[in-house]
Design a protein around this motif. Sequence first.
Motif, PDB file in Angstrom:
ATOM      1  N   ARG A 252       1.018  -1.137   0.088  1.00  0.00           N
ATOM      2  CA  ARG A 252      -0.436  -0.065  -0.043  1.00  0.00           C
ATOM      3  C   ARG A 252       0.727   0.901   0.239  1.00  0.00           C
ATOM      4  NH1 ARG A 252      -2.899  -3.911  -0.577  1.00  0.00           N
ATOM      5  NH2 ARG A 252      -4.863  -4.981   0.444  1.00  0.00           N
ATOM      6  N   ALA A 269      -0.859 -15.428   4.452  1.00  0.00           N
ATOM      7  CA  ALA A 269      -1.474 -16.893   3.907  1.00  0.00           C
ATOM      8  C   ALA A 269      -1.849 -16.205   2.789  1.00  0.00           C
ATOM      9  CB  ALA A 269      -2.195 -16.207   5.227  1.00  0.00           C
ATOM     10  N   ASP A 270      -2.817 -14.561   3.110  1.00  0.00           N
ATOM     11  CA  ASP A 270      -3.781 -14.044   1.734  1.00  0.00           C
ATOM     12  C   ASP A 270      -3.285 -13.918   0.484  1.00  0.00           C
ATOM     13  OD1 ASP A 270      -5.463 -14.302   3.333  1.00  0.00           O
ATOM     14  OD2 ASP A 270      -5.858 -12.025   3.998  1.00  0.00           O
ATOM     15  N   GLU A 272      -1.005 -11.417   0.145  1.00  0.00           N
ATOM     16  CA  GLU A 272      -0.653  -9.517  -0.449  1.00  0.00           C
ATOM     17  C   GLU A 272       0.640 -10.110  -0.145  1.00  0.00           C
ATOM     18  OE1 GLU A 272      -3.574  -7.039   1.143  1.00  0.00           O
ATOM     19  OE2 GLU A 272      -4.902  -8.046   1.073  1.00  0.00           O
ATOM     20  N   GLY A 291      -3.454 -25.213  10.341  1.00  0.00           N
ATOM     21  CA  GLY A 291      -4.306 -24.480   8.912  1.00  0.00           C
ATOM     22  C   GLY A 291      -3.935 -23.305   8.941  1.00  0.00           C
TER      23      GLY A 291
ATOM     24  N   ALA B 130     -11.822  -6.017   0.574  1.00  0.00           N
ATOM     25  CA  ALA B 130     -10.483  -5.761   0.958  1.00  0.00           C
ATOM     26  C   ALA B 130     -10.050  -6.402   0.167  1.00  0.00           C
ATOM     27  CB  ALA B 130      -9.628  -7.149   2.538  1.00  0.00           C
ATOM     28  N   PRO B 131      -8.410  -6.132  -0.511  1.00  0.00           N
ATOM     29  CA  PRO B 131      -8.515  -6.549  -1.493  1.00  0.00           C
ATOM     30  C   PRO B 131      -7.901  -8.126  -1.924  1.00  0.00           C
ATOM     31  CG  PRO B 131      -6.863  -4.857  -1.427  1.00  0.00           C
ATOM     32  CD  PRO B 131      -7.502  -4.786   0.184  1.00  0.00           C
ATOM     33  N   SER B 132      -7.556  -8.864  -0.673  1.00  0.00           N
ATOM     34  CA  SER B 132      -7.722 -10.168  -1.025  1.00  0.00           C
ATOM     35  C   SER B 132      -9.304 -10.691  -0.679  1.00  0.00           C
ATOM     36  CB  SER B 132      -6.285 -11.057  -0.275  1.00  0.00           C
ATOM     37  OG  SER B 132      -6.508 -10.159   1.274  1.00  0.00           O
ATOM     38  N   ARG B 137     -12.140 -12.088  -4.993  1.00  0.00           N
ATOM     39  CA  ARG B 137     -12.023 -13.749  -5.064  1.00  0.00           C
ATOM     40  C   ARG B 137     -12.903 -14.037  -6.179  1.00  0.00           C
ATOM     41  NH1 ARG B 137      -9.658 -16.438   0.386  1.00  0.00           N
ATOM     42  NH2 ARG B 137      -9.003 -14.645   1.101  1.00  0.00           N
ATOM     43  N   ARG B 148      -3.076 -12.935  -7.902  1.00  0.00           N
ATOM     44  CA  ARG B 148      -2.233 -12.432  -6.219  1.00  0.00           C
ATOM     45  C   ARG B 148      -3.049 -11.645  -5.780  1.00  0.00           C
ATOM     46  NH1 ARG B 148       3.191 -13.268  -5.010  1.00  0.00           N
ATOM     47  NH2 ARG B 148       2.941 -12.362  -2.840  1.00  0.00           N
ATOM     48  N   PRO B 149      -3.582 -11.061  -4.873  1.00  0.00           N
ATOM     49  CA  PRO B 149      -4.469 -10.156  -4.608  1.00  0.00           C
ATOM     50  C   PRO B 149      -3.369  -8.957  -4.757  1.00  0.00           C
ATOM     51  CG  PRO B 149      -3.628 -11.200  -2.365  1.00  0.00           C
ATOM     52  CD  PRO B 149      -3.024 -11.943  -4.065  1.00  0.00           C
ATOM     53  N   PRO B 150      -4.904  -7.673  -5.809  1.00  0.00           N
ATOM     54  CA  PRO B 150      -3.555  -6.276  -6.246  1.00  0.00           C
ATOM     55  C   PRO B 150      -3.835  -5.654  -4.986  1.00  0.00           C
ATOM     56  CG  PRO B 150      -5.555  -6.397  -6.532  1.00  0.00           C
ATOM     57  CD  PRO B 150      -5.320  -7.945  -5.889  1.00  0.00           C
ATOM     58  N   ASP B 151      -2.678  -5.056  -4.855  1.00  0.00           N
ATOM     59  CA  ASP B 151      -2.331  -4.243  -3.883  1.00  0.00           C
ATOM     60  C   ASP B 151      -2.555  -2.882  -3.820  1.00  0.00           C
ATOM     61  OD1 ASP B 151      -0.284  -2.812  -1.983  1.00  0.00           O
ATOM     62  OD2 ASP B 151       1.392  -1.663  -3.285  1.00  0.00           O
ATOM     63  N   ARG B 340     -11.599 -23.678   7.835  1.00  0.00           N
ATOM     64  CA  ARG B 340     -10.175 -23.921   8.604  1.00  0.00           C
ATOM     65  C   ARG B 340      -9.266 -23.450   7.420  1.00  0.00           C
ATOM     66  NH1 ARG B 340      -6.573 -27.912  11.347  1.00  0.00           N
ATOM     67  NH2 ARG B 340      -4.879 -27.913   9.714  1.00  0.00           N
ATOM     68  N   SER B 341      -8.460 -23.425   6.293  1.00  0.00           N
ATOM     69  CA  SER B 341      -7.980 -22.639   5.376  1.00  0.00           C
ATOM     70  C   SER B 341      -8.643 -22.303   4.416  1.00  0.00           C
ATOM     71  CB  SER B 341      -7.072 -23.445   4.925  1.00  0.00           C
ATOM     72  OG  SER B 341      -5.899 -24.316   5.910  1.00  0.00           O
ATOM     73  N   TRP B 343      -6.831 -20.112   1.213  1.00  0.00           N
ATOM     74  CA  TRP B 343      -5.927 -19.316   0.726  1.00  0.00           C
ATOM     75  C   TRP B 343      -6.961 -18.449  -0.526  1.00  0.00           C
ATOM     76  CZ3 TRP B 343      -3.875 -20.451   4.410  1.00  0.00           C
ATOM     77  CH2 TRP B 343      -3.522 -21.092   5.246  1.00  0.00           C
ATOM     78  N   PHE B 344      -5.623 -17.222  -1.188  1.00  0.00           N
ATOM     79  CA  PHE B 344      -6.090 -16.558  -2.212  1.00  0.00           C
ATOM     80  C   PHE B 344      -5.974 -17.418  -3.644  1.00  0.00           C
ATOM     81  CE2 PHE B 344      -5.642 -13.072  -5.092  1.00  0.00           C
ATOM     82  CZ  PHE B 344      -6.794 -12.559  -5.491  1.00  0.00           C
TER      83      PHE B 344
END
Lengths: 407, 574
Positions: A252, A269-270, A272, A291, B130-132, B137, B148-151, B340-341, B343-344
């Motif tokens: 950012r 994890a995301d 980002e 996880g 959020a971006p992610s 998604r 990948r998520p955008p910044d 639990r998990s 991911w993007f």
Amino acid sequence: MTRLLAAGLGLFALVLVPLTALAQATQEDPAWQAVLNKAKGQTVYFHAWGGEPRINAYIQWAAREVARDYDVRVIHVKVSDTATVVSQVLAEKSVGKASGGAVDLIWINGENFASMKENALLAAPGWVETLPNWAYVDVENKPTVLVDFTVPTDGQESPWGMAKLVFMHDSARLETPPASLDELLAYATANPGRFAYPQPPNFYGTTFLKQVLAGTVANAELLSKPVDETKFEEAVAPLFAYLDKLHPALWREGQAFPKNASHMRQLLADGELDIAFSFNPGDASGAIANGELPPTVRTFVFEGGTIGNTHFVAIPFNSSAQEGAQVFANFLLSPMAQTRKQEPEIWGDPTVLDVAGLPANEKALFDAMDLGPATLSPEDLGPVLPEPHPSWVKALEEAWVQRYGAE
Amino acid sequence: MPSEVDRLSQATGFRLDAPTILVTMLLAGPVLAGLAGTALPAFGFLPVLGYEQFSLAPFQQLIETPGLATSALLSLTTGLTASLISLAIVLGFTAGWSGTKTFQRLTRFLSPLLSVPHAAAAIGLAFLIAPSGFLVRLVSPWATGWSRPPDLLILNDPYGVAMTVGLVAKEVPFLFLMTLAALNRPRTQDFFKAGAGLGYGRMATFFKIVLPQIYPMIRLPMLAVVAYSTSVVDVATILGPTTPPPLAPRLVSWMNDPDLAKRLMASAGALLQLAVTVSALVIYLCLEKLARALAHRQYQSGSRFRQENFSRLGTLLPMLLIIIVMVLSLCLLAIWSAARSWWFPAVLPQAWSLSKMIEAIQMGSGSLVATLLLALVSALLATALTLWLLEARSHRNLAVTNRLKSYIFLPLLVPQIAFLFGLQMLFLVFGMSGTFLAVLVSHLIFVFPYAFLALSDPWGQLDPRYARAARSIGVSRAKVFWKIQLPLLLRPVLVTLAVAAAVSVGQYLPTLMIGAGRIVTITTESVALASGGSRQFAALYALLQLIVPLIGFLLAALVPSLVHRNRAAMRLEK
């Protein structure tokens, strides 16, 4: 005087009795036995950060153990920021509440400890050395168990776990992580928006500042002493020159920051972020087991070493369950509690004990432990850079806000 | 006539009855005492720390804080903007659609949304935008090419846009419910008919004929919204800017700074926050005057605005959008709580786990009980006190005066942080800090005004002739209350209970500060967990925050229709 005598007697008893028979030893130590007797039936309000379910579960387990073995009831008061507890004890002092305080034990270190010590908000010095399990603490190789951010603990806080700054990366996206500050800067510039650090005054954000400071400062000796205002600007000039270069390439563009280390881990994890960091070398392994991080995440440190310290538990001056708090602090130091804490699925927090000096049974517990795929071995963790004097924290944070925190 | 009696009683100070005095003391007392406890340190007086000389140094230090002006301005602008947008959305929608099937359907969605605590709504919204987050998604990578998520600076933007959106999403349901309550008076439908009869369009009827009648009833809630939005902590922490943050979250961090001397500066800052909120209120009142003057010209113009289909659609869209966003956010909370998990760029979690959910509920059962108890007891007390006060006043022919109202609203018009620190000291002096009773009292301070808000208008609209007729045939005052007034008010009383319970559940700062951390509720747990790493736990606790108020609103909706199932006229919202 009696306290000193008792402490001396306690230590003497410990030396005499073989360590394997510690359980008997504690019972034969009259001073400690008196503490145990007084602690019976007490309720200890343990104020500790409550943001991590794994840690909360560990505290619950420890509470169950001392309730069963010592009839001490421990209630975890979950706080989001330890500084609030300091404020609370202060508020009690301000209305003259010298006993019967709401806080019996605090999870603490560094800056908050210095602040409480300075304002005489802590229980009298020396109680820590009277704990039977103090004998196991590695005072030789882990000097930070006695000196918290350059401030002597004076037996006013009992070590609980070791912390060391470690970086995490997802090996699926980033194969060879940067090995130094300069490489980190180069990586960030080449991959804009994929690195971030929490915003100071968050503890982890400030730790990152200290890491960069330690790596860039011309005269490292300055850091072990209180900030000298005349030399401050000069000392931090390379740090801010580094950050000036780093910030445009931050996540950012440095207009927003992660809130804390956990937030940073979530962003890793995301997808980002490419790099996050933690103060707990076992954090990544634990998060993988839960996880919360992809299994491809790995840990790394810088070649020159990273900041390390110890976190503690302390008793406020007006605690209403001093003995119960001591019994719990002693339990937290026991080899059993310390091994369990180091298990990656449970917490992953490195021990403050001298593992090599433990009795065979207890040592075996540590030796048999699998630290998880993402935890570096003690040898790979690299050298420990000492924490600067607490006065640096405030000065660094203010300088940071001045430059980047208020446009 | 009653207004003359009123004036007399105000002028002489007589005829103040016990409930009025009690309630005023319960509400204004703590606020004023708390403010004093904040003001002293602001002027350098905090003996424990060795500050025994009055000085202006804390203000000096405050002014020198970098970015202070930006922070104060942010609080003012985001709070005011959010309040005005919320009001516009609510009034526009009510004007365009009140009395229609669409209105009725959306009402069903909006009322329960009121029960969503601010923190939970903000956490859900962050998951969404959020971006992610979920929205990205949903379209990644197939439509956007983002693997990948955008910044992108969507959350925590320096202008506080995300924070404003979060506040609007939360304030609209509240203002809407207040408007709905104001519309629920017998003659309102006649105004609509009169307007239609005169050939005014639906929206023109609302703005020219209905709104001037009902606005006085929305006014105090609106002022409370302005005060709240300009001093909000939790929404600002989650969605607001951080370089620098708005004033209120900065205050909290100063008050908690390990550098204890910052306490003085924080107290000075609390007074600044008070000034910011008062300025916002004054600006709002000026805008109100302006609007009134402009509207006056419109009233006289006689324009009937019959071509309104386009503008009606325009009023529906923002309302729909808010409902969709809120419902989606809540769904996301539900999904996260079992994930639990995740991911993007996966649209749904890769791994699910209910074991954590069970673990969390086991670990949180104590706090759930505390939350329930506090909500129940404070809702019952606040509602009972309100009824007692209203009954006593109407028995003595005392109207609810503006002065009384402003005392009751004081806790909502003064920023919480401005007086809570001082109040904490007060409870400490009485040795009550950290007790259930102290927390209950601190909740009541905030719960009671909302209960009063929800109930005083329905009570005022109660036709006094029922009571008079009953009294004239010798029925006792108590019997009139239990057999006539209360049954007639069953629905508003239940709604009041639900609103009060929801307000109690949402209290974060009072619970934390007065409860000394010993009284743990789902909300304090939730905020503590929000600072941690487990989204699953954070989402779960945000959801748990919802359960208590949601049950309340369900009961408030169901019970009257069950009790009144054979009385068509008692079923409201025709």
